[in-house]
Design a protein around this motif. Structure first.
Motif, PDB file in Angstrom:
ATOM      1  N   ASP A  68      -5.677 -12.865   6.680  1.00  0.00           N
ATOM      2  CA  ASP A  68      -4.322 -12.508   6.166  1.00  0.00           C
ATOM      3  C   ASP A  68      -4.048 -11.109   6.642  1.00  0.00           C
ATOM      4  N   VAL A  69      -2.815 -11.123   7.508  1.00  0.00           N
ATOM      5  CA  VAL A  69      -2.531  -9.919   8.104  1.00  0.00           C
ATOM      6  C   VAL A  69      -1.483  -9.127   7.480  1.00  0.00           C
ATOM      7  N   LEU A  70      -1.560  -7.661   7.110  1.00  0.00           N
ATOM      8  CA  LEU A  70      -0.573  -6.815   6.633  1.00  0.00           C
ATOM      9  C   LEU A  70      -0.313  -6.102   7.839  1.00  0.00           C
ATOM     10  N   ASP A  71       1.082  -6.054   8.494  1.00  0.00           N
ATOM     11  CA  ASP A  71       1.468  -5.020   9.398  1.00  0.00           C
ATOM     12  C   ASP A  71       2.788  -4.374   8.735  1.00  0.00           C
ATOM     13  N   TRP A  72       2.639  -2.954   8.725  1.00  0.00           N
ATOM     14  CA  TRP A  72       3.646  -2.302   7.915  1.00  0.00           C
ATOM     15  C   TRP A  72       4.287  -1.077   9.038  1.00  0.00           C
ATOM     16  N   GLN A  73       5.416  -0.926   9.169  1.00  0.00           N
ATOM     17  CA  GLN A  73       6.173   0.292   9.849  1.00  0.00           C
ATOM     18  C   GLN A  73       6.449   1.393   9.057  1.00  0.00           C
ATOM     19  N   ALA A  74       5.645   2.362   8.719  1.00  0.00           N
ATOM     20  CA  ALA A  74       5.578   3.410   7.586  1.00  0.00           C
ATOM     21  C   ALA A  74       6.934   4.132   7.765  1.00  0.00           C
ATOM     22  N   LEU A  75       6.978   4.791   9.044  1.00  0.00           N
ATOM     23  CA  LEU A  75       8.071   5.764   9.529  1.00  0.00           C
ATOM     24  C   LEU A  75       9.298   4.681  10.056  1.00  0.00           C
ATOM     25  N   PRO A  76      10.500   5.520  10.055  1.00  0.00           N
ATOM     26  CA  PRO A  76      11.569   4.664  10.558  1.00  0.00           C
ATOM     27  C   PRO A  76      11.304   4.673  12.036  1.00  0.00           C
ATOM     28  N   ASP A  77      12.363   3.498  12.623  1.00  0.00           N
ATOM     29  CA  ASP A  77      12.273   3.350  13.978  1.00  0.00           C
ATOM     30  C   ASP A  77      13.072   4.899  14.698  1.00  0.00           C
ATOM     31  N   GLU A  78      14.133   5.285  14.137  1.00  0.00           N
ATOM     32  CA  GLU A  78      15.037   6.248  14.659  1.00  0.00           C
ATOM     33  C   GLU A  78      14.942   7.515  13.460  1.00  0.00           C
ATOM     34  N   TYR A  79      14.893   8.553  13.882  1.00  0.00           N
ATOM     35  CA  TYR A  79      15.016   9.758  13.284  1.00  0.00           C
ATOM     36  C   TYR A  79      15.021  11.071  13.933  1.00  0.00           C
ATOM     37  N   ASP A  80      16.046  11.869  13.590  1.00  0.00           N
ATOM     38  CA  ASP A  80      16.130  12.811  14.582  1.00  0.00           C
ATOM     39  C   ASP A  80      15.697  14.220  14.028  1.00  0.00           C
ATOM     40  N   TYR A  81      14.728  14.189  13.260  1.00  0.00           N
ATOM     41  CA  TYR A  81      14.284  15.411  12.549  1.00  0.00           C
ATOM     42  C   TYR A  81      12.435  15.683  12.737  1.00  0.00           C
ATOM     43  N   ASP A  82      12.022  16.925  12.679  1.00  0.00           N
ATOM     44  CA  ASP A  82      10.553  17.096  12.774  1.00  0.00           C
ATOM     45  C   ASP A  82       9.947  16.794  11.299  1.00  0.00           C
ATOM     46  N   ILE A  83       8.690  16.159  11.308  1.00  0.00           N
ATOM     47  CA  ILE A  83       8.053  16.018  10.099  1.00  0.00           C
ATOM     48  C   ILE A  83       6.921  16.670  10.073  1.00  0.00           C
ATOM     49  N   ALA A  84       6.729  17.742   9.062  1.00  0.00           N
ATOM     50  CA  ALA A  84       5.464  18.403   9.052  1.00  0.00           C
ATOM     51  C   ALA A  84       4.080  17.681   8.850  1.00  0.00           C
ATOM     52  N   SER A  85       4.219  16.873   7.616  1.00  0.00           N
ATOM     53  CA  SER A  85       3.350  16.266   7.338  1.00  0.00           C
ATOM     54  C   SER A  85       3.704  14.635   6.920  1.00  0.00           C
ATOM     55  N   ASN A  86       2.683  13.659   7.206  1.00  0.00           N
ATOM     56  CA  ASN A  86       2.865  12.370   6.709  1.00  0.00           C
ATOM     57  C   ASN A  86       1.654  11.853   6.241  1.00  0.00           C
ATOM     58  N   ARG A  87       1.606  11.334   4.932  1.00  0.00           N
ATOM     59  CA  ARG A  87       0.811  10.549   4.553  1.00  0.00           C
ATOM     60  C   ARG A  87       1.054   9.247   3.951  1.00  0.00           C
ATOM     61  N   THR A  88       0.396   8.232   4.299  1.00  0.00           N
ATOM     62  CA  THR A  88       0.826   6.715   4.138  1.00  0.00           C
ATOM     63  C   THR A  88      -0.463   6.363   3.569  1.00  0.00           C
TER      64      THR A  88
END
Length: 564
Positions: A135-155
């Motif tokens: 069983d496979v779970l594929d997930w795109q956590a961050l958007p395809d398109e965003y025009d800003y910087d992200i200092a930290s990401n925790r998924t």
């Protein structure tokens, strides 16, 4: 006075206004995603984004949620700073619109120089796919398109305790550190630039989740099971199209005339340059500017036209020439008379004896040019060199081909719109239909409109045409330099004018045709004549020419995000 002052200050005010609008920016201190995989193969997702607004004002924040690779998205709740917002379009309200993607818009009171945290939670249905191996779970956590910087990401991805994780979680797109703690996988990263992706995958032992597979997976399997029908239909369409093109063109196919390998050093008969060049050209005996230029030089050689240089070529200007008509009793062919009428009559039909090379360039790109080409084609038909029935048949086959290709476009739109029912296999049939149209069109183009007599004439002239080509390339020699002048109309009509005259100049013979007069007879006569060749060929050229994101990962999630 006040009005003039206001008008003068308006551009400055606009400039400051634009500068003020540009003087704002934003970034995300954190973009955290909590994903909880459910036994029913859905995901409970909560996104927390802390935006730092610099300057302003900012009036909205948005997030787009694609629904592809899911069975839908429900239970959407959005808020700010720990408070859920009601739906609406006013400040302090959230607006939810669209189906794919679903667009969530936080409407803000004018906000400047602030740090605010936005939350979004939703359920994504049918994300965990089932399979015999896993069983496979594929997930795109961050958007395809965003025009800003992200200092930290925790998924963080949690899953049922009874689900058996196979191997280590994977990062399909992007970069992240991975840790696994019991039934939880954590992906962490920092200092992300605009558009940096994150797509993750977790594999579980088959049967870790519900036996009921996602609807889209069941639908895709059903579509794939019927793929052979679309393949058979596409192949049958292609085969039928090939047979149709063969049947449609067969009546117009004629046995090829044997080609003489030996070069011919003189014209095989008295056919004029334009007709000879048309017959030895393409399959339709088309007519271009070189044919007209060859006719012009042929007429000039017979004393009907003289060419006189009026402006010498300099680095700052082009050469200019006058063409003068000398009417006399002559046995002119219809296309020759048509060319003289084209050059030496104005738009109203009044005769004129002189035309400049610049004016001639405008004439050959005008609507009147078609009269000359039509006259050449009519002479070919009257001479029995072109078969009218074959021309009509060729045009019919090409029209069918274009019509079939055009028909493929609405089929493509229909197949795309119905892809949720039939899948994308139906596009094979669309591609086959378009290919059939292309085959028909190319089959029509390949039909030669020459009659049997025209094909024989073309075969007779081909060795002479090849001889002139070899001379112009310096691979063959003329028996006498006088032949450069005598064969100039044919070399020009065949399209070798520039190389022919350069070869003539390289021969060391400075003699020019009697119908040409240069400004400096003792210096550069040959160069001036080459210039007229280049000028007229250039002027007629137009007339002749006329006849990295994460979307590829295929995972659920993604979308777009931003503020403004």
């Amino acid at each position: 006075m006040l009005r003039k002052l206001l008008i003068a200050l308006l551009p400055i005010a606009l400039l400051f206004s634009i500068a003020a609008q540009d003087d704002k920016s934003y970034s995300a201190d954190r973009f955290d995603v909590d994903v909880a995989a459910q036994y029913d193969r859905s995901l409970l997702v909560e996104e927390t984004v802390t935006f730092r607004f610099v300057g302003g004002p900012f009036s909205f924040v948005f997030r787009e949620l694609p629904t592809d690779h899911t069975d839908g998205i429900t239970d959407i709740v959005a808020g700010m700073d720990g408070t859920a917002w009601p739906q609406g379009t006013g400040p302090g309200q959230v607006e939810i619109t669209g189906r794919d993607p679903i667009v969530i818009t936080w409407h803000l009171s004018p906000t400047s120089d602030a740090v605010q945290t936005f939350t979004l939670s939703y359920r994504a249905l049918g994300v965990v796919e089932g399979g015999e191996a896993a069983d496979v779970l594929d997930w795109q956590a961050l958007p395809d398109e965003y025009d800003y910087d992200i200092a930290s990401n925790r998924t963080t991805v949690t899953f049922p305790a009874e689900a058996q994780l196979l191997g280590q979680p994977e990062v399909l797109a992007g970069k992240s550190e991975i840790t696994v703690e019991g039934n939880r996988a954590v992906f962490t990263q920092g200092n992300l630039s605009a558009g940096d992706p994150l797509v993750v995958r977790l594999n579980f032992a088959s049967g870790s989740f519900s036996e009921t597979l996602p609807t889209r997976q069941i639908q895709t399997a059903a579509q794939n099971s019927r793929a052979w029908l679309w393949i058979v239909a596409a192949v049958a369409t292609l085969v039928g199209g090939i047979l149709l093109s063969f049947a449609a063109t067969r009546p117009y196919r004629r046995p090829a005339v044997a080609r003489a390998e030996q070069l011919l050093h003189k014209p095989p008969n008295e056919l004029p340059p334009a007709l000879a060049a048309s017959l030895t050209g393409d399959a339709t005996a088309s007519v271009g500017w070189p044919h007209a230029l060859g006719t012009l030089f042929d007429l000039a050689g017979r004393g009907l036209v003289t060419i006189e240089e009026t402006v010498e070529k300099k680095w700052y200007n082009n050469a200019e020439f006058n063409l003068t008509y000398h009417p006399q009793a002559a046995n002119l062919r219809p296309h020759e008379q048509e060319l003289l009428d084209l050059l030496f009559t104005d738009k109203s039909g009044a005769p004129q004896t002189t035309v400049t090379s610049t004016e001639m360039g405008k004439l050959v790109t005008s609507s009147r040019w078609k009269r000359y080409t039509d006259r050449v084609k009519e002479e070919l038909r009257q001479g029995g060199f072109v078969d009218k029935a074959t021309e009509d048949g060729r045009n019919r086959v090409m029209i069918w081909g274009v019509a079939v290709m055009l028909f493929a476009f609405p089929l493509f739109i229909a197949a795309f719109l119905l892809s949720s029912f039939f899948g994308y296999w139906s596009l094979l049939l669309v591609a086959a239909v378009f290919t059939v149209g292309l085959i028909l069109t190319l089959a029509g183009v390949s039909i030669s409109t020459l009659s049997a007599g025209g094909a024989q004439q073309a075969a007779a002239w081909e060795p002479f045409k090849r001889f002139l080509r070899e001379v112009s390339r310096g691979k063959a020699e003329l028996p006498d330099a006088a032949y450069y002048d005598a064969y100039l109309p044919y070399a020009t009509a065949f399209g070798y004018a520039g190389d022919w005259m350069k070869r003539y100049a390289d021969s060391g013979n400075d003699r020019v045709p009697a119908y040409f007069r240069a400004l400096s007879p003792d210096d550069g006569s040959m160069a001036a004549f080459v210039a007229v060749m280049v000028a007229t060929s250039s002027s007629g050229g137009a007339a002749s020419a006329s006849g990295a994101g994460a979307a590829g990962a295929g995972a659920a999630g993604g979308g777009a995000s931003g503020a403004g």
